[in-house]
Design a protein around this motif. Structure first.
Motif, PDB file in Angstrom:
ATOM      1  N   GLU A 115       0.827  -1.206   0.000  1.00 37.63           N
ATOM      2  CA  GLU A 115       0.000   0.000   0.000  1.00 37.63           C
ATOM      3  C   GLU A 115       0.864   1.260   0.000  1.00 37.63           C
ATOM      4  O   GLU A 115       0.583   2.217  -0.715  1.00 37.63           O
ATOM      5  CB  GLU A 115      -0.923   0.000   1.215  1.00 37.63           C
ATOM      6  N   ASP A 116       1.941   1.244   0.784  1.00 37.07           N
ATOM      7  CA  ASP A 116       2.834   2.404   0.877  1.00 37.07           C
ATOM      8  C   ASP A 116       3.561   2.695  -0.436  1.00 37.07           C
ATOM      9  O   ASP A 116       3.922   3.835  -0.704  1.00 37.07           O
ATOM     10  CB  ASP A 116       3.872   2.215   1.988  1.00 37.07           C
ATOM     11  N   HIS A 117       3.793   1.667  -1.245  1.00 41.71           N
ATOM     12  CA  HIS A 117       4.613   1.825  -2.447  1.00 41.71           C
ATOM     13  C   HIS A 117       3.859   1.587  -3.750  1.00 41.71           C
ATOM     14  O   HIS A 117       4.473   1.559  -4.818  1.00 41.71           O
ATOM     15  CB  HIS A 117       5.825   0.891  -2.369  1.00 41.71           C
ATOM     16  N   GLN A 118       2.538   1.469  -3.688  1.00 38.12           N
ATOM     17  CA  GLN A 118       1.787   1.155  -4.905  1.00 38.12           C
ATOM     18  C   GLN A 118       1.922   2.244  -5.968  1.00 38.12           C
ATOM     19  O   GLN A 118       1.982   1.948  -7.161  1.00 38.12           O
ATOM     20  CB  GLN A 118       0.332   0.849  -4.584  1.00 38.12           C
ATOM     21  N   ARG A 119       1.991   3.510  -5.556  1.00 42.44           N
ATOM     22  CA  ARG A 119       2.133   4.589  -6.545  1.00 42.44           C
ATOM     23  C   ARG A 119       3.490   4.489  -7.250  1.00 42.44           C
ATOM     24  O   ARG A 119       3.570   4.619  -8.471  1.00 42.44           O
ATOM     25  CB  ARG A 119       1.971   5.954  -5.876  1.00 42.44           C
ATOM     26  N   GLU A 120       4.548   4.247  -6.487  1.00 47.63           N
ATOM     27  CA  GLU A 120       5.879   4.111  -7.084  1.00 47.63           C
ATOM     28  C   GLU A 120       5.923   2.939  -8.059  1.00 47.63           C
ATOM     29  O   GLU A 120       6.531   3.033  -9.127  1.00 47.63           O
ATOM     30  CB  GLU A 120       6.929   3.900  -5.997  1.00 47.63           C
ATOM     31  N   ALA A 122       3.328   1.651  -9.686  1.00 51.38           N
ATOM     32  CA  ALA A 122       2.522   2.022 -10.859  1.00 51.38           C
ATOM     33  C   ALA A 122       3.334   2.915 -11.794  1.00 51.38           C
ATOM     34  O   ALA A 122       3.287   2.744 -13.027  1.00 51.38           O
ATOM     35  CB  ALA A 122       1.237   2.716 -10.424  1.00 51.38           C
ATOM     36  N   GLU A 123       4.083   3.870 -11.241  1.00 46.10           N
ATOM     37  CA  GLU A 123       4.913   4.750 -12.061  1.00 46.10           C
ATOM     38  C   GLU A 123       6.022   3.963 -12.759  1.00 46.10           C
ATOM     39  O   GLU A 123       6.310   4.194 -13.938  1.00 46.10           O
ATOM     40  CB  GLU A 123       5.511   5.861 -11.195  1.00 46.10           C
ATOM     41  N   ALA A 124       6.641   3.029 -12.035  1.00 45.72           N
ATOM     42  CA  ALA A 124       7.694   2.203 -12.639  1.00 45.72           C
ATOM     43  C   ALA A 124       7.125   1.341 -13.764  1.00 45.72           C
ATOM     44  O   ALA A 124       7.751   1.201 -14.822  1.00 45.72           O
ATOM     45  CB  ALA A 124       8.361   1.333 -11.576  1.00 45.72           C
ATOM     46  N   ARG A 125       5.953   0.780 -13.560  1.00 47.68           N
ATOM     47  CA  ARG A 125       5.306  -0.030 -14.596  1.00 47.68           C
ATOM     48  C   ARG A 125       5.011   0.807 -15.833  1.00 47.68           C
ATOM     49  O   ARG A 125       5.243   0.361 -16.964  1.00 47.68           O
ATOM     50  CB  ARG A 125       4.014  -0.643 -14.073  1.00 47.68           C
ATOM     51  N   ALA A 126       4.473   2.008 -15.615  1.00 48.25           N
ATOM     52  CA  ALA A 126       4.143   2.884 -16.744  1.00 48.25           C
ATOM     53  C   ALA A 126       5.410   3.252 -17.513  1.00 48.25           C
ATOM     54  O   ALA A 126       5.419   3.233 -18.756  1.00 48.25           O
ATOM     55  CB  ALA A 126       3.430   4.133 -16.253  1.00 48.25           C
ATOM     56  N   ALA A 127       6.491   3.572 -16.820  1.00 47.98           N
ATOM     57  CA  ALA A 127       7.753   3.914 -17.479  1.00 47.98           C
ATOM     58  C   ALA A 127       8.296   2.712 -18.246  1.00 47.98           C
ATOM     59  O   ALA A 127       8.764   2.840 -19.381  1.00 47.98           O
ATOM     60  CB  ALA A 127       8.774   4.391 -16.448  1.00 47.98           C
ATOM     61  N   TYR A 128       8.209   1.551 -17.655  1.00 46.27           N
ATOM     62  CA  TYR A 128       8.663   0.329 -18.325  1.00 46.27           C
ATOM     63  C   TYR A 128       7.854   0.089 -19.592  1.00 46.27           C
ATOM     64  O   TYR A 128       8.406  -0.189 -20.656  1.00 46.27           O
ATOM     65  CB  TYR A 128       8.532  -0.860 -17.375  1.00 46.27           C
ATOM     66  N   ASP A 129       6.525   0.183 -19.468  1.00 48.09           N
ATOM     67  CA  ASP A 129       5.652  -0.047 -20.624  1.00 48.09           C
ATOM     68  C   ASP A 129       5.927   0.952 -21.739  1.00 48.09           C
ATOM     69  O   ASP A 129       5.938   0.577 -22.925  1.00 48.09           O
ATOM     70  CB  ASP A 129       4.175   0.009 -20.206  1.00 48.09           C
ATOM     71  N   ARG A 130       6.162   2.220 -21.376  1.00 47.41           N
ATOM     72  CA  ARG A 130       6.495   3.222 -22.398  1.00 47.41           C
ATOM     73  C   ARG A 130       7.802   2.844 -23.100  1.00 47.41           C
ATOM     74  O   ARG A 130       7.917   2.939 -24.317  1.00 47.41           O
ATOM     75  CB  ARG A 130       6.620   4.615 -21.774  1.00 47.41           C
ATOM     76  N   GLY A 131       8.772   2.408 -22.338  1.00 45.86           N
ATOM     77  CA  GLY A 131      10.056   1.998 -22.911  1.00 45.86           C
ATOM     78  C   GLY A 131       9.907   0.794 -23.839  1.00 45.86           C
ATOM     79  O   GLY A 131      10.526   0.732 -24.885  1.00 45.86           O
TER      80      GLY A 131
END
Length: 137
Positions: A115-120, A122-131
């Motif tokens: 719960e504490d790190h879900q935003r981080e 999600a951001e890492a996943r989005a950056a990975y997917d964009r890459g």
């Protein structure tokens, strides 16, 4: 230096203990307690004992067979107790054992971390997917 084939724990954390060498059950236990049905059963039994039918209603998508297998495994591992009441029709209650309660505390810690790190994440996943999209284009 420690023998790499040994399952004995030392002060140092050794990920190699997770493998499936004969006589080394860490991986098997992790696989058992970390599966989605076991996690849900342990979480639901935290506050009170429940009957099989109550557990089945609370766990969306679990089949009767899968819940039976999960409960049997958790009971065998000493994490859940099963109490049969001598009534007609038979009533069976499931509850966490003291060992199961210690595991639930660990699970709560993992959920809190998530719960504490879900935003981080999600951001890492989005950056990975964009890459990946750029590489695939």
């Amino acid at each position: 230096m420690d023998d790499p084939a040994s399952c004995e724990t030392t002060d140092d954390y050794d990920v190699r203990q997770w493998d499936t060498r004969e006589g080394c059950e860490v991986r098997q236990i992790l696989d058992r307690v970390a599966d989605k049905w076991s996690l849900l059963v342990i979480a639901l039994l935290d506050c009170r004992s429940l009957r099989f039918s109550e557990l089945r209603r609370e766990i969306d998508g679990v089949s009767q067979r899968m819940l039976s297998v999960t409960l049997r495994h958790l009971e065998r591992d000493g994490l859940v107790s099963r109490t049969v009441h001598p009534v007609v029709p038979p009533r069976v209650d499931y509850a966490l054992t003291p060992l199961g309660r210690t595991l639930h505390e660990t699970i709560k810690t993992l959920v809190t971390w998530t719960e504490d790190h879900q935003r981080e994440i999600a951001e890492a996943r989005a950056a990975y997917d964009r890459g990946r999209e750029m590489m695939d284009a």
